[in-house]
Design an enzyme around this catalytic site. Sequence first.
Site, PDB file in Angstrom:
ATOM      1  N   HIS A 224       0.996  -1.195   0.057  1.00  0.00           N
ATOM      2  CA  HIS A 224       0.111   0.015  -0.280  1.00  0.00           C
ATOM      3  C   HIS A 224       1.374   1.234  -0.188  1.00  0.00           C
ATOM      4  O   HIS A 224       0.392   2.256  -0.820  1.00  0.00           O
ATOM      5  CB  HIS A 224      -1.046   0.061   1.165  1.00  0.00           C
ATOM      6  CG  HIS A 224      -2.239  -0.459   1.175  1.00  0.00           C
ATOM      7  ND1 HIS A 224      -3.388   0.000   0.871  1.00  0.00           N
ATOM      8  CD2 HIS A 224      -2.446  -2.173   0.310  1.00  0.00           C
ATOM      9  CE1 HIS A 224      -4.301  -0.731   1.194  1.00  0.00           C
ATOM     10  NE2 HIS A 224      -4.064  -2.227   1.038  1.00  0.00           N
TER      11      HIS A 224
ATOM     12  N   GLU B 183      -2.796   5.135   5.855  1.00  0.00           N
ATOM     13  CA  GLU B 183      -2.846   3.526   5.338  1.00  0.00           C
ATOM     14  C   GLU B 183      -3.379   2.816   6.358  1.00  0.00           C
ATOM     15  O   GLU B 183      -4.035   1.684   6.133  1.00  0.00           O
ATOM     16  CB  GLU B 183      -1.582   2.866   4.576  1.00  0.00           C
ATOM     17  CG  GLU B 183      -1.511   3.620   3.564  1.00  0.00           C
ATOM     18  CD  GLU B 183      -2.797   3.527   2.500  1.00  0.00           C
ATOM     19  OE1 GLU B 183      -3.218   2.303   2.755  1.00  0.00           O
ATOM     20  OE2 GLU B 183      -3.316   4.565   2.053  1.00  0.00           O
TER      21      GLU B 183
ATOM     22  N   GLU C  85     -10.185  -2.763   5.709  1.00  0.00           N
ATOM     23  CA  GLU C  85      -9.701  -4.214   4.526  1.00  0.00           C
ATOM     24  C   GLU C  85      -9.725  -4.643   5.632  1.00  0.00           C
ATOM     25  O   GLU C  85     -11.120  -6.220   5.206  1.00  0.00           O
ATOM     26  CB  GLU C  85      -8.497  -4.011   3.807  1.00  0.00           C
ATOM     27  CG  GLU C  85      -8.826  -3.083   2.423  1.00  0.00           C
ATOM     28  CD  GLU C  85      -7.124  -3.236   2.085  1.00  0.00           C
ATOM     29  OE1 GLU C  85      -7.006  -4.622   2.061  1.00  0.00           O
ATOM     30  OE2 GLU C  85      -6.945  -2.737   1.226  1.00  0.00           O
TER      31      GLU C  85
END
Length: 193
Positions: A30, A99, A106
């Site tokens: 990421h 992030e 997620e």
Amino acid sequence: VRSVSIGVWLARGSRHEPQEQGGIAHFVEHMLFKGTGTRSAEDIAQAIDSIGGQMDAFTAKEYASYYIKVLDEHLPTAVDLLSDIVMNPRFDPDDLEKEKKVILEEIKMVEDTPDDLVHELFTQHFWEGHSLGRPILGSPETVESFTTEILRRYFESVYVAPNLIVAAAGNVEHGRLRELVVDAFAGLRTSAG
């Protein structure tokens, strides 16, 4: 066909992580799109959009991959972008905190999607006590523990020449591709550190 797909494959995935750093391979994936020493995340996105390309990445148990699909005439730009993101990530502390939130979401999404959750539970039980049984995304605890220093240490120990493969398919001339790759990746570290 006038297209080319080119990717950088890292022969390290979630199975190679220490347990206390579960999810770090995915987290670094990421972060590599968040900017480099010379490009911001927006610069990276604009560079690929301006040539009509597609760029993406993924992390698996055994490897991570960063790839671009472009018209053959844009191969030099694709090689330059790929080498920049896998060799010169910025690891900005503000991006790190953003992030963390994305990856924690997620993890929640996996927990809220029955077929994903069943697969995770099966894998955990099938590979119980083995690194292959751990989730690629890590856990909320491991993700929260990451710092820029931890990410940089991991990156510097793993993103080295012996672990990277550059592969391309499509309308490419092997000799020219080799020249581009050799030039773009000339500064790649050959060992951890």
